[in-house]
Write an enzyme that holds these catalytic residues in place. Structure first.
Site, PDB file in Angstrom:
ATOM      1  N   ASP A 236       1.459   2.537   3.537  1.00  0.00           N
ATOM      2  CA  ASP A 236       0.627   3.730   3.375  1.00  0.00           C
ATOM      3  C   ASP A 236       1.495   4.984   3.473  1.00  0.00           C
ATOM      4  O   ASP A 236       1.044   6.039   3.890  1.00  0.00           O
ATOM      5  CB  ASP A 236      -0.520   3.776   4.403  1.00  0.00           C
TER       6      ASP A 236
ATOM      7  N   HIS B 235       1.677   5.312  -1.648  1.00  0.00           N
ATOM      8  CA  HIS B 235       1.322   6.510  -2.410  1.00  0.00           C
ATOM      9  C   HIS B 235       2.587   7.101  -3.010  1.00  0.00           C
ATOM     10  O   HIS B 235       3.455   7.568  -2.291  1.00  0.00           O
ATOM     11  CB  HIS B 235       0.651   7.543  -1.501  1.00  0.00           C
TER      12      HIS B 235
ATOM     13  N   LYS C 115      -8.789  -0.272  -6.140  1.00  0.00           N
ATOM     14  CA  LYS C 115      -8.906   0.349  -4.811  1.00  0.00           C
ATOM     15  C   LYS C 115     -10.229   1.086  -4.685  1.00  0.00           C
ATOM     16  O   LYS C 115     -10.545   1.939  -5.513  1.00  0.00           O
ATOM     17  CB  LYS C 115      -7.745   1.335  -4.613  1.00  0.00           C
TER      18      LYS C 115
ATOM     19  N   HIS D 299     -10.414   1.204   1.418  1.00  0.00           N
ATOM     20  CA  HIS D 299     -10.167   2.144   2.518  1.00  0.00           C
ATOM     21  C   HIS D 299     -11.425   2.111   3.379  1.00  0.00           C
ATOM     22  O   HIS D 299     -12.432   2.720   3.023  1.00  0.00           O
ATOM     23  CB  HIS D 299      -9.901   3.550   1.975  1.00  0.00           C
TER      24      HIS D 299
ATOM     25  N   HIS E 148       0.872  -1.190   0.000  1.00  0.00           N
ATOM     26  CA  HIS E 148       0.000   0.000   0.000  1.00  0.00           C
ATOM     27  C   HIS E 148       0.903   1.233   0.000  1.00  0.00           C
ATOM     28  O   HIS E 148       1.440   1.622   1.026  1.00  0.00           O
ATOM     29  CB  HIS E 148      -0.901   0.011   1.234  1.00  0.00           C
TER      30      HIS E 148
HETATM   31 ZN   LIG Z   1      -3.374   5.108   1.610  1.00  0.00          ZN
END
Ligand SMILES: [Zn+2]
Length: 336
Positions: free
Chosen positions: A238, A12, A93, A132, A10
């Site tokens: 994350d 970004h 996602k 999420h 996960h």
């Molecule tokens: Zn995230």
């Protein structure tokens, strides 16, 4: 200590200048990562996936790294579209509308019949759904309130792999053993901090994230499944970079930047809890390989127990533990 083919399930990587600035922070030490699609606009067509992957590969340069691409879920995805994009993506996602950075176009209701065409097509094509899982409720209750939605989806789509992303509560951890098709990622920071570390004393903007860190008993539940390498749990950082000015401001953006220090701090955590290296290896790679059926690049990361002073920033992004010392350093990285 050696870790083989570490995976961040996960991540970004953002876009544009930020992508250029931080892509190598992950690509240097990880073999691959699941790349989140919440750009502006969100990644939702085959052309956008291909173009974003190309920008990532350019930013990664000569590091050996596989970006596992995702689409931003839309209930309107049909089987023909999903078949056409299947080879370009590893997962899709789902964001509830407006819940985190760039998620405005997400799902509003969770009506099973409305979602059925897209989710059944995903089941048939074996495309995992990453979620999420937060409602728009009171901030400490958002994830626990979402549990009933996870249960509804898991029961209605038994052949769909559903990954509860960045779980932060005991409620979510308990669901892993209740539904065969529910899996989870856990971040580094949620294994280490509670809300007390964020807001119990002076406010720590660099620890502010969504979902917000929870109670000690929640952290204990996460540690239990991560440290024991529960087979349905994967590491997903994350790691979510924002420029320093967007964190140290009166409207602090949500996200903790952990990519450059994640493996070192995980090594320290597993060691301090007297867990065998195999458990860490499963948590950072083996479980994910089985759950996602991926074969990552054969990168070996050697860590040594030498103090490392974490830089105050990486190209303008402040990492977790900035200016502090951590116990492990990266010794070398080999790739064959
Ligand atoms: Zn995230």
């Amino acid at each position: 200590m050696q870790l083989n083919a570490p995976l961040d399930m996960h991540l970004h990587l953002r876009d544009g200048e930020m992508l250029e600035n931080i892509a190598k922070s992950s690509a240097h030490t990880f073999s691959g990562a699941i790349i989140m699609p919440n750009l502006v606009p969100p990644v939702s067509t085959k052309e956008e996936v291909i173009a974003y992957k190309e920008r990532i590969m350019k930013a990664v340069g000569d590091e050996a790294f596989i970006p596992y691409m995702t689409l931003f879920f839309k209930p309107s995805y049909d089987k023909a579209f999903l078949e056409s994009v299947r080879d370009e993506i590893t997962a899709i996602k789902l964001y509830p509308a407006g819940i985190t950075t760039n998620s405005e176009g997400g799902v509003i209701g969770f009506d099973v019949e409305e979602l059925r065409p897209a989710l059944e097509a995903m089941s048939e094509l074996n495309i995992p759904l990453c979620v999420h899982g937060e409602t728009n409720g009171f901030i400490m209750d958002r994830e626990a309130e979402f549990a009933s939605i996870y249960e509804r989806l898991a029961a209605a789509f038994p052949d769909l792999k559903i990954i509860m992303e960045h779980i932060t509560t005991k409620t979510s951890a308990d669901l892993l053993d209740k539904y065969e098709n529910l899996y989870a990622t856990i971040t580094l920071h949620h294994l280490l901090i509670t809300l007390d570390d964020v807001a119990g004393g002076m406010l720590k903007p660099h620890l502010f994230c969504k979902p917000i860190a929870k109670r000690p008993e929640d952290r204990e539940a996460l540690l239990k499944v991560a440290l024991s390498a529960h087979p349905k749990v994967m590491f997903g950082s994350d790691s979510a970079p924002h420029p320093k000015h967007a964190k140290e401001s009166c409207g602090c953006a949500a996200g903790v930047f952990t990519a450059p220090i994640a493996l070192q701090v995980l090594a320290e955590l597993f060691e301090s809890e007297n867990r065998p290296l195999e458990n860490l290896q499963s948590f950072v790679s083996g479980n994910a390989q089985k759950i996602y059926d991926v074969t990552p690049l054969n990168k070996t990361v050697s860590l040594e127990k030498t103090t490392f002073k974490v830089p105050s920033d990486y190209n303008g992004v402040v990492p977790m533990y900035a200016d502090e010392e951590i116990a492990y350093s990266i010794k070398d990285i080999t790739y064959d």
